[in-house]
Motif scaffolding. Structure first.
Motif, PDB file in Angstrom:
ATOM      1  N   ALA A 164       0.826  -1.200   0.000  1.00 13.23           N
ATOM      2  CA  ALA A 164       0.000   0.000   0.000  1.00 13.23           C
ATOM      3  C   ALA A 164       0.861   1.252   0.000  1.00 13.23           C
ATOM      4  O   ALA A 164       1.881   1.306   0.677  1.00 13.23           O
ATOM      5  N   ASP A 165       0.452   2.231  -0.819  1.00  7.51           N
ATOM      6  CA  ASP A 165       1.023   3.564  -0.712  1.00  7.51           C
ATOM      7  C   ASP A 165      -0.166   4.455  -0.400  1.00  7.51           C
ATOM      8  O   ASP A 165      -0.859   4.936  -1.295  1.00  7.51           O
ATOM      9  N   GLU A 166      -0.403   4.646   0.898  1.00  7.93           N
ATOM     10  CA  GLU A 166      -1.647   5.290   1.329  1.00  7.93           C
ATOM     11  C   GLU A 166      -1.736   6.732   0.836  1.00  7.93           C
ATOM     12  O   GLU A 166      -2.810   7.213   0.505  1.00  7.93           O
ATOM     13  N   SER A 167      -0.570   7.421   0.751  1.00 10.26           N
ATOM     14  CA  SER A 167      -0.627   8.829   0.359  1.00 10.26           C
ATOM     15  C   SER A 167      -1.126   8.969  -1.080  1.00 10.26           C
ATOM     16  O   SER A 167      -1.756   9.955  -1.429  1.00 10.26           O
ATOM     17  N   ARG A 168      -0.860   7.983  -1.918  1.00 15.82           N
ATOM     18  CA  ARG A 168      -1.306   8.077  -3.318  1.00 15.82           C
ATOM     19  C   ARG A 168      -2.561   7.239  -3.578  1.00 15.82           C
ATOM     20  O   ARG A 168      -3.054   7.189  -4.698  1.00 15.82           O
ATOM     21  N   GLY A 169      -3.020   6.541  -2.542  1.00 14.87           N
ATOM     22  CA  GLY A 169      -4.236   5.747  -2.688  1.00 14.87           C
ATOM     23  C   GLY A 169      -4.071   4.598  -3.668  1.00 14.87           C
ATOM     24  O   GLY A 169      -4.984   4.264  -4.425  1.00 14.87           O
ATOM     25  N   ILE A 170      -2.904   3.974  -3.670  1.00 16.03           N
ATOM     26  CA  ILE A 170      -2.670   2.874  -4.613  1.00 16.03           C
ATOM     27  C   ILE A 170      -2.103   1.639  -3.903  1.00 16.03           C
ATOM     28  O   ILE A 170      -1.633   1.728  -2.770  1.00 16.03           O
ATOM     29  N   LEU A 171      -2.165   0.521  -4.628  1.00 16.21           N
ATOM     30  CA  LEU A 171      -1.432  -0.678  -4.216  1.00 16.21           C
ATOM     31  C   LEU A 171      -0.402  -0.945  -5.311  1.00 16.21           C
ATOM     32  O   LEU A 171      -0.703  -0.834  -6.499  1.00 16.21           O
ATOM     33  N   ARG A 233      -0.802  -0.293  11.194  1.00 18.00           N
ATOM     34  CA  ARG A 233      -0.786   0.201   9.812  1.00 18.00           C
ATOM     35  C   ARG A 233      -1.327  -0.812   8.826  1.00 18.00           C
ATOM     36  O   ARG A 233      -1.119  -2.013   8.966  1.00 18.00           O
ATOM     37  N   ARG A 234      -1.999  -0.266   7.803  1.00 21.37           N
ATOM     38  CA  ARG A 234      -2.460  -1.123   6.713  1.00 21.37           C
ATOM     39  C   ARG A 234      -1.324  -1.187   5.696  1.00 21.37           C
ATOM     40  O   ARG A 234      -0.988  -0.185   5.065  1.00 21.37           O
ATOM     41  N   LEU A 235      -0.712  -2.366   5.573  1.00 20.82           N
ATOM     42  CA  LEU A 235       0.503  -2.467   4.751  1.00 20.82           C
ATOM     43  C   LEU A 235       0.212  -2.902   3.316  1.00 20.82           C
ATOM     44  O   LEU A 235       0.953  -2.568   2.399  1.00 20.82           O
ATOM     45  N   GLY A 236      -0.851  -3.671   3.121  1.00 24.18           N
ATOM     46  CA  GLY A 236      -1.136  -4.136   1.760  1.00 24.18           C
ATOM     47  C   GLY A 236      -2.128  -5.279   1.769  1.00 24.18           C
ATOM     48  O   GLY A 236      -2.946  -5.404   2.695  1.00 24.18           O
ATOM     49  N   ALA A 237      -2.049  -6.125   0.747  1.00 24.42           N
ATOM     50  CA  ALA A 237      -2.981  -7.263   0.657  1.00 24.42           C
ATOM     51  C   ALA A 237      -2.261  -8.455   0.043  1.00 24.42           C
ATOM     52  O   ALA A 237      -1.347  -8.291  -0.772  1.00 24.42           O
TER      53      ALA A 237
END
Ligand code: ADP
Length: 544
Positions: A164-171, A233-237
């Motif tokens: 996750a790149d939370e600042s850009r709202g992407i995975l 933290r939400r790190l990814g999926a």
């Protein structure tokens, strides 16, 4: 199948009473069970070979059950058909049917302790491999490897970890060459990330028609995905995909969550490791700076005190008697200490420059025999004799001449400093395959075995150096190593047989075809350094 198994078992116990069962019906029953049961048993066996982990074990149990069940039916019915007293075959058949029931039970609804035991090897393998990954510097490789390991643990066709790149709202999803970036709610994995829950898409194309094409091309028919989340933290999926629907989804989900959690641990541990090495690097840099400053201050102070003392003495004498004769020994000491000062400052500046940029600037083909001869003559002018040995044929290397002369000067100065009293250091040039090797040999104090590896580190001085002199800052050999390595060569220290040091460095030779060019007269002014480290140009003189 379980129902059929139970019926078979119950039915077999009441067979003796059904005397009127016709032979035709029995043969039909045998054929039916052989065909249908056999098909199921073989299908389960094949499928169990295609998968791994707990799923494989469960399917293997089911296929064993299926074979036992067919065996039970055939034995029971054949006994009934062919034997006068089928009580023996009936017992065998009943036992086989019982075992078949037990195997079906293990396969379809295994008790918790058996599930745990079956999952353990895959989990252990994942954990063991993931520990090593925390030191993987390349993030993309780490993510690909975690995906591969997850797919292995499941026996699935593939798995992917989106970061996750939370600042850009992407995975970010790793591929073999780089990263693919998608909105953080795209694909089944994105959905699991956004909704922070596990998702099972038995038919991915149907569940997420927008990306049907992508699922089709990567044979991702069924996808199960879970969020990868650390405590804060939400790190990814993590998404695991297979070309067919899993049979035991509940086990897979349990495993998926465990692997997602472990992936979060690996990602966090890796971040901490990177942070730690950054702090260490900063500490090292600070320590080096401190060492540098204290070594510089200490080593500059001694010659400066002598220079100042001597100059003040001369000044006082001249004040008392302007006609006084100048003391030649005093002037000589002044010059010697001033040179030492200059050497130190040159080394210190050199090291700083080397840390910021390359040492080697202009490479040109040069016959190394000429370089050695020039060095020898320069030392002769200072009444120092060197024994130079070189082959008769030219040995041309592409070098930054002033830097290579500086290297030889450094090694010769050390041989004079740490060599045997009054000995002439030997400088030897020889061929070594595709390389030239230059050795500077002395028979002095040598270097203790345990310290030989560290001799090329900056500021390192061997423990026996202080018995010879306290002047020296431990930068000369470090500079030599940097220069030689930038030329594509190596430098090493070898003990001289009988005692002493041999410093040997190599330089790649220029291929014979290029040698002719080097033989042409050199128009450029000869640039070297005197024995004390000052660059010499054509119009500079040593004694000036
Ligand atoms: P410095 O001579 O200024 O201390 P160098 O980098 O030139 O620094 O050498 C580092 C150390 O290597 C020296 O302090 C000395 O201990 C050791 N050394 C270098 N050359 C020799 C040699 N020819 N014989 C023995 N020891 C040597």
């Amino acid at each position: 199948y379980v129902v059929v198994g139970v019926l078979g078992f119950v039915g077999s116990t009441s067979l003796p009473e059904v005397e009127q069962v016709s032979a035709v019906a029995l043969v039909a029953a045998i054929v039916f069970f052989l065909a249908v049961g056999g098909y199921a048993a073989v299908a389960f066996t094949i499928e169990s070979r295609r998968t791994r982990g707990i799923t494989r074990r469960r399917m293997a149990a089911v296929s064993v059950g299926a074979f036992l069940f067919i065996g039970a039916v055939v034995v029971l019915f054949l006994g009934q058909l062919l034997l006068d007293d089928p009580s023996g075959t009936r017992a065998v058949g009943q036992l086989a049917a019982l075992l078949a029931g037990a195997a079906f039970f293990l396969g379809f609804v295994p008790p918790t302790w058996i599930r745990r035991a079956w999952r353990e090897p895959d989990l252990r393998a994942f954990l063991e491999r993931s520990i090593h990954l925390t030191r993987e510097p390349d993030e993309r490789r780490l993510v690909l490897e975690l995906g591969r390991m997850a797919a292995d643990a499941f026996g699935a066709s593939g798995a992917a970890l989106g970061l996750a790149d939370e600042s850009r709202g992407i995975l970010r999803w790793a591929n073999q060459h780089g990263w693919d970036e998608y909105g953080s709610d795209e694909f089944v994995g994105g959905q699991a990330f956004t909704e922070q829950r596990r998702i099972v898409a038995l038919d991915a194309e149907q569940a997420d028609p927008e990306h049907a094409e992508a699922y089709r091309t990567s044979s991702a028919h069924t996808i199960i995905a879970a969020p990868v989340t650390s405590e804060h933290r939400r790190l990814g999926a993590l998404a695991v995909y297979a070309d067919r629907a899993p049979i035991f989804v509940e086990d897979d989900l349990w495993l998926l969550e465990l692997l997602a959690d472990q992936s979060a641990v690996v990602l966090e541990a890796r971040e901490l490791t990177a942070h730690l090495s950054e702090i260490r690097a900063r500490e090292d840099a600070t320590r080096l700076k401190e060492e540098f400053l204290s070594a510089a201050a200490h080593d500059l102070r001694t010659p400066l005190t002598v220079v100042l003392g001597q100059a003040e003495l001369l000044e006082r004498r001249l004040q008392r008697d302007p006609e006084a004769r100048i003391d030649p020994a005093g002037v000589a000491r002044l010059t010697r200490e001033a040179r030492r000062l200059r050497d130190l400052v040159t080394d210190l500046l050199d090291v700083q420059r080397l840390d910021q940029a390359r040492a080697v600037m202009d490479l040109s083909p040069v016959d190394l025999r000429d370089v050695l001869e020039e060095v020898r003559l320069r030392y002769v002018e200072h009444e120092v004799a060197l024994r130079v040995t070189a082959p008769a044929a030219p040995m041309v290397a592409s070098i930054d001449r002033s830097r290579i002369e500086q290297t030889i000067d450094n090694l010769v100065d050390n041989a004079l400093k740490y060599g045997a009293e009054g000995e002439e250091p030997e400088v030897r040039l020889e061929a070594d395959g595709e390389e030239a090797a230059i050795s500077v040999i002395d028979h002095g104090i040598g270097i203790p075995e345990a310290e030989r590896d560290r001799i090329f580190e900056r500021f390192f001085r061997a423990s026996n150096a202080h018995s010879i002199t306290d002047t020296g800052i431990g930068l000369g050999l470090y500079i030599c190593r940097r220069i030689v390595e930038e030329h594509g060569g190596r430098i090493e220290h070898l003990p001289t047989p009988g005692g002493g040091s041999t410093f040997r460095f190599t330089l790649p030779l220029v291929a014979a075809a290029h040698v002719a060019a080097a033989a042409a007269p050199d128009e450029a002014p000869a640039v070297g350094r005197d024995g004390w480290g000052i660059p010499l140009t054509a119009d500079a003189t040593i004694d000036g």
